[in-house]
Design a protein around this motif. Structure first.
Motif, PDB file in Angstrom:
ATOM      1  N   GLY A  49       1.044  -1.406  -0.256  1.00  0.00           N
ATOM      2  CA  GLY A  49       0.035  -0.134  -0.119  1.00  0.00           C
ATOM      3  C   GLY A  49       0.713   1.227   0.108  1.00  0.00           C
ATOM      4  O   GLY A  49       0.306   2.202  -0.157  1.00  0.00           O
ATOM      5  N   ALA A  50       2.005   1.187   0.037  1.00  0.00           N
ATOM      6  CA  ALA A  50       3.003   2.501  -0.022  1.00  0.00           C
ATOM      7  C   ALA A  50       2.858   2.879  -1.289  1.00  0.00           C
ATOM      8  O   ALA A  50       2.451   2.235  -2.296  1.00  0.00           O
ATOM      9  N   VAL A  51       3.110   4.595  -1.366  1.00  0.00           N
ATOM     10  CA  VAL A  51       2.867   5.161  -2.398  1.00  0.00           C
ATOM     11  C   VAL A  51       3.795   4.584  -3.621  1.00  0.00           C
ATOM     12  O   VAL A  51       3.158   4.578  -4.827  1.00  0.00           O
ATOM     13  N   GLY A  52       4.884   4.172  -3.329  1.00  0.00           N
ATOM     14  CA  GLY A  52       5.997   3.727  -4.528  1.00  0.00           C
ATOM     15  C   GLY A  52       5.494   2.428  -5.337  1.00  0.00           C
ATOM     16  O   GLY A  52       5.165   2.262  -6.334  1.00  0.00           O
ATOM     17  N   ILE A  53       5.035   1.452  -4.358  1.00  0.00           N
ATOM     18  CA  ILE A  53       4.540   0.086  -5.087  1.00  0.00           C
ATOM     19  C   ILE A  53       3.121   0.252  -5.703  1.00  0.00           C
ATOM     20  O   ILE A  53       2.964  -0.244  -6.777  1.00  0.00           O
ATOM     21  N   MET A  54       2.355   1.331  -5.177  1.00  0.00           N
ATOM     22  CA  MET A  54       0.831   1.450  -5.964  1.00  0.00           C
ATOM     23  C   MET A  54       1.283   2.311  -7.392  1.00  0.00           C
ATOM     24  O   MET A  54       0.412   2.148  -8.263  1.00  0.00           O
ATOM     25  N   GLY A  96      10.073  -2.095  -5.283  1.00  0.00           N
ATOM     26  CA  GLY A  96       9.933  -0.612  -5.168  1.00  0.00           C
ATOM     27  C   GLY A  96       8.391   0.058  -5.289  1.00  0.00           C
ATOM     28  O   GLY A  96       7.662  -0.935  -5.123  1.00  0.00           O
ATOM     29  N   ILE A  97       8.592   1.064  -5.568  1.00  0.00           N
ATOM     30  CA  ILE A  97       9.585   2.089  -5.892  1.00  0.00           C
ATOM     31  C   ILE A  97       9.703   2.604  -4.095  1.00  0.00           C
ATOM     32  O   ILE A  97       9.178   2.964  -3.812  1.00  0.00           O
ATOM     33  N   ASN A  98      11.253   2.355  -3.920  1.00  0.00           N
ATOM     34  CA  ASN A  98      11.593   2.734  -2.568  1.00  0.00           C
ATOM     35  C   ASN A  98      11.682   4.277  -2.258  1.00  0.00           C
ATOM     36  O   ASN A  98      11.935   5.085  -3.090  1.00  0.00           O
ATOM     37  N   ASN A  99      11.077   4.582  -1.204  1.00  0.00           N
ATOM     38  CA  ASN A  99      11.154   6.073  -0.474  1.00  0.00           C
ATOM     39  C   ASN A  99      12.407   6.589  -0.214  1.00  0.00           C
ATOM     40  O   ASN A  99      13.121   6.131   0.838  1.00  0.00           O
ATOM     41  N   GLY A 100      13.416   6.653  -1.006  1.00  0.00           N
ATOM     42  CA  GLY A 100      14.971   6.982  -0.929  1.00  0.00           C
ATOM     43  C   GLY A 100      15.725   6.217  -1.835  1.00  0.00           C
ATOM     44  O   GLY A 100      15.386   5.151  -2.220  1.00  0.00           O
ATOM     45  N   HIS A 101      16.940   6.944  -2.230  1.00  0.00           N
ATOM     46  CA  HIS A 101      17.739   5.899  -3.226  1.00  0.00           C
ATOM     47  C   HIS A 101      18.346   5.146  -2.586  1.00  0.00           C
ATOM     48  O   HIS A 101      18.481   4.877  -1.405  1.00  0.00           O
ATOM     49  N   ASN A 102      18.748   3.973  -3.286  1.00  0.00           N
ATOM     50  CA  ASN A 102      19.225   2.656  -3.126  1.00  0.00           C
ATOM     51  C   ASN A 102      20.382   2.742  -4.061  1.00  0.00           C
ATOM     52  O   ASN A 102      20.342   1.882  -5.138  1.00  0.00           O
ATOM     53  N   ALA A 103      21.375   3.508  -3.792  1.00  0.00           N
ATOM     54  CA  ALA A 103      22.500   3.659  -4.816  1.00  0.00           C
ATOM     55  C   ALA A 103      23.652   3.442  -3.713  1.00  0.00           C
ATOM     56  O   ALA A 103      23.814   3.664  -2.570  1.00  0.00           O
ATOM     57  N   ILE A 108      13.625   6.235  -5.387  1.00  0.00           N
ATOM     58  CA  ILE A 108      13.606   7.574  -5.948  1.00  0.00           C
ATOM     59  C   ILE A 108      14.005   8.527  -4.703  1.00  0.00           C
ATOM     60  O   ILE A 108      14.004   7.814  -3.532  1.00  0.00           O
ATOM     61  N   GLY A 109      14.299   9.649  -4.763  1.00  0.00           N
ATOM     62  CA  GLY A 109      14.678  10.545  -3.939  1.00  0.00           C
ATOM     63  C   GLY A 109      13.561  10.771  -2.775  1.00  0.00           C
ATOM     64  O   GLY A 109      12.415  10.526  -3.006  1.00  0.00           O
ATOM     65  N   TRP A 110      14.158  10.951  -1.701  1.00  0.00           N
ATOM     66  CA  TRP A 110      13.136  10.865  -0.300  1.00  0.00           C
ATOM     67  C   TRP A 110      12.078  11.782  -0.640  1.00  0.00           C
ATOM     68  O   TRP A 110      12.056  12.871  -0.808  1.00  0.00           O
ATOM     69  N   LYS A 111      11.048  11.200  -0.125  1.00  0.00           N
ATOM     70  CA  LYS A 111       9.591  11.847  -0.167  1.00  0.00           C
ATOM     71  C   LYS A 111       9.583  12.652  -1.635  1.00  0.00           C
ATOM     72  O   LYS A 111       8.843  13.646  -1.889  1.00  0.00           O
ATOM     73  N   ALA A 112       9.477  11.957  -2.746  1.00  0.00           N
ATOM     74  CA  ALA A 112       9.255  12.524  -4.074  1.00  0.00           C
ATOM     75  C   ALA A 112       7.781  12.655  -4.066  1.00  0.00           C
ATOM     76  O   ALA A 112       6.889  12.286  -3.682  1.00  0.00           O
ATOM     77  N   SER A 113       7.759  13.624  -5.087  1.00  0.00           N
ATOM     78  CA  SER A 113       6.043  13.936  -5.629  1.00  0.00           C
ATOM     79  C   SER A 113       5.424  12.900  -6.311  1.00  0.00           C
ATOM     80  O   SER A 113       6.044  12.098  -6.956  1.00  0.00           O
ATOM     81  N   PRO A 114       4.016  12.802  -6.101  1.00  0.00           N
ATOM     82  CA  PRO A 114       3.176  11.921  -6.835  1.00  0.00           C
ATOM     83  C   PRO A 114       3.614  11.874  -8.615  1.00  0.00           C
ATOM     84  O   PRO A 114       3.714  11.018  -9.044  1.00  0.00           O
ATOM     85  N   GLU A 115       3.893  13.142  -8.772  1.00  0.00           N
ATOM     86  CA  GLU A 115       4.438  13.374 -10.373  1.00  0.00           C
ATOM     87  C   GLU A 115       5.662  12.615 -10.776  1.00  0.00           C
ATOM     88  O   GLU A 115       5.940  11.807 -11.780  1.00  0.00           O
TER      89      GLU A 115
END
Length: 252
Positions: free
Chosen positions: A12-17, A96-103, A131-138
């Protein structure tokens, strides 16, 4: 294409949705098997001595089967592939999409990457996206579309055993993103440590300190490019046999 979706931020996290919605828009069959609770930094840990509970999860999208699993990200992949949750063999495991980079060195701690690596160990193409921490929905929508596009391309070339395609994108607006580049992993270490403290009840304990930032980025690596606004793709594991023609087919 049948996609197995997993993450470490929890079902249910925004990234996987965002990934789920992008996959459905593109006409793919999706099964989601994700942790019931936050599992960041779980790496590739699996559960050995406790039961792994599962409950169906309602995504609100027709035709999608989803399961909330009380285990680690790697557990989710193993239960889905070995526990009979899937009606058909997946073409690719996307984490993913993970909240914060995995680099850089973060990949060794990441539950997102651990889940993707478990998929690769089972013989499937595997992708981790962050993706970068707390990225926008866009920005999340843009990376979800890019990840699905890369998954479609990746499924058209021979699968490489024990390999993960690791994608990272800046958290800023996608209009500001620089072109996607292939980049090796940054191997700079983290600048953090532990502060020893004393509890009046239970003795000594340690608290993680520092910025969690690495030492200076090595030029030309994934974190170096990310700091300059690029989307990066890094292959983890056995990628030496990927030919130039196959890389070109990915559009990188």
């Amino acid at each position: 294409m049948h996609i197995l979706l997993v993450n470490d931020d929890g079902i249910g996290a925004v990234g996987i949705m965002a990934l789920l919605e992008a996959a459905v828009r593109r006409g793919h069959t999706v099964t989601m098997a994700a942790p019931a609770a936050q599992q960041s930094a779980a790496s590739h840990r699996i559960t050995l001595t406790e039961p792994i509970f599962m409950q169906p999860y309602e995504t609100g999208l027709p035709g999608v089967e989803a399961f909330a699993i009380k285990g680690t990200p790697a557990d989710c992949v193993r239960v889905a592939l070995r526990g009979g949750l899937l009606r058909q063999r997946p073409d690719v495991v996307v984490s993913g999409i993970n909240n914060g980079h995995n680099a850089g060195m973060a990949v060794h701690y990441s539950g997102t990457v651990g889940a993707a690596m478990e998929g690769s160990m089972e013989g499937y193409r595997a992708i981790a996206a962050s993706i970068g921490w707390k990225a926008s929905p866009e920005s999340l929508r843009a990376l979800a579309e890019l990840t699905m596009d890369m998954a479609e391309r990746y499924c058209r070339i021979p699968a490489l055993p024990m390999s993960v395609m690791n994608i990272n994108a800046p958290g800023e607006s996608p209009e500001s993103w620089m072109p996607t580049v292939y980049a090796p992993l940054n191997v700079s270490c983290y600048q953090d440590g532990y502060e020893r403290r004393e509890s009046p009840f239970n003795g000594s304990y340690f608290w993680l300190t520092g910025t969690a930032e690495p030492e200076e980025h090595i030029e030309g690596t994934d974190q170096w490019y990310l700091a300059r606004g690029h989307v990066t793709v890094t292959m983890l594991g056995n990628f030496a046999s990927l030919t130039t023609q196959e890389w070109n087919s990915l559009g990188i």
